[in-house]
Design a protein around this motif. Structure first.
Motif, short mmCIF file in Angstrom:
data_model
loop_
_atom_site.label_atom_id
_atom_site.label_comp_id
_atom_site.label_asym_id
_atom_site.label_seq_id
_atom_site.Cartn_x
_atom_site.Cartn_y
_atom_site.Cartn_z
N GLN A 41 0.83 -1.20 0.00
CA GLN A 41 0.00 0.00 0.00
C GLN A 41 0.87 1.26 0.00
O GLN A 41 0.54 2.24 -0.65
CB GLN A 41 -0.96 0.00 1.20
CG GLN A 41 -2.01 1.08 1.13
CD GLN A 41 -2.95 0.94 -0.06
OE1 GLN A 41 -3.21 -0.16 -0.56
NE2 GLN A 41 -3.45 2.05 -0.55
N SER A 42 1.98 1.22 0.70
CA SER A 42 2.92 2.36 0.69
C SER A 42 3.43 2.63 -0.71
O SER A 42 3.54 3.78 -1.14
CB SER A 42 4.10 2.08 1.63
OG SER A 42 3.68 2.00 2.95
N LEU A 43 3.75 1.55 -1.44
CA LEU A 43 4.22 1.71 -2.81
C LEU A 43 3.12 2.28 -3.71
O LEU A 43 3.38 3.14 -4.56
CB LEU A 43 4.73 0.37 -3.35
CG LEU A 43 6.01 -0.15 -2.67
CD1 LEU A 43 6.30 -1.58 -3.11
CD2 LEU A 43 7.17 0.77 -2.95
N ARG A 44 1.88 1.82 -3.53
CA ARG A 44 0.76 2.36 -4.31
C ARG A 44 0.55 3.85 -4.04
O ARG A 44 0.27 4.62 -4.95
CB ARG A 44 -0.53 1.61 -3.97
CG ARG A 44 -0.68 0.30 -4.65
CD ARG A 44 -2.09 -0.27 -4.43
NE ARG A 44 -2.04 -1.69 -4.66
CZ ARG A 44 -1.97 -2.64 -3.71
NH1 ARG A 44 -1.99 -2.29 -2.44
NH2 ARG A 44 -1.90 -3.90 -4.02
N GLU A 45 0.67 4.22 -2.76
CA GLU A 45 0.42 5.61 -2.34
C GLU A 45 1.62 6.51 -2.64
O GLU A 45 1.48 7.73 -2.65
CB GLU A 45 0.14 5.67 -0.84
CG GLU A 45 -1.06 4.88 -0.38
CD GLU A 45 -2.35 5.65 -0.50
OE1 GLU A 45 -2.31 6.89 -0.48
OE2 GLU A 45 -3.40 5.00 -0.62
N GLY A 46 2.78 5.92 -2.79
CA GLY A 46 3.99 6.72 -2.96
C GLY A 46 4.43 7.33 -1.64
O GLY A 46 5.07 8.38 -1.59
#
Length: 92
Positions: A41-46
């Motif tokens: 999710q961190s990667l999706r959100e940046g």
């Protein structure tokens, strides 16, 4: 991707880990699975998938805190050692 994994070691307070293990078990997953969800999710959100901020009181609360500090330092203000003393004074 599932066959290409690596180990990650993190340090965490033992009580915090126990609480997290219990929570994630109730959700049907391990701490490892929860961590993977967090990273994805961190990667999706940046970035972090939740807001990280300092909690600052609003103006009214900040003013009340300053007043409480002033009252606590004022030797003319009567203090009480416990709630019993306070309520006895209020009953007068």
């Amino acid at each position: 991707m599932a066959g290409n994994t690596t180990n990650v070691s993190i340090r965490m307070d033992a009580d915090l880990k126990a609480q997290a293990d219990e929570l994630f078990a109730e959700l049907g997953m391990s701490l490892s699975t929860a961590f993977n969800i967090f990273v994805r999710q961190s990667l999706r959100e940046g970035g972090l998938p939740f807001e990280v901020k300092l909690e600052r009181p609003n103006q009214e609360t900040a003013a009340a805190m300053r007043e409480a500090e002033r009252i606590a330092r004022d030797p003319k203000v009567k203090g009480y050692r416990n709630t019993g003393e306070l309520f006895a004074e209020l009953d007068k």
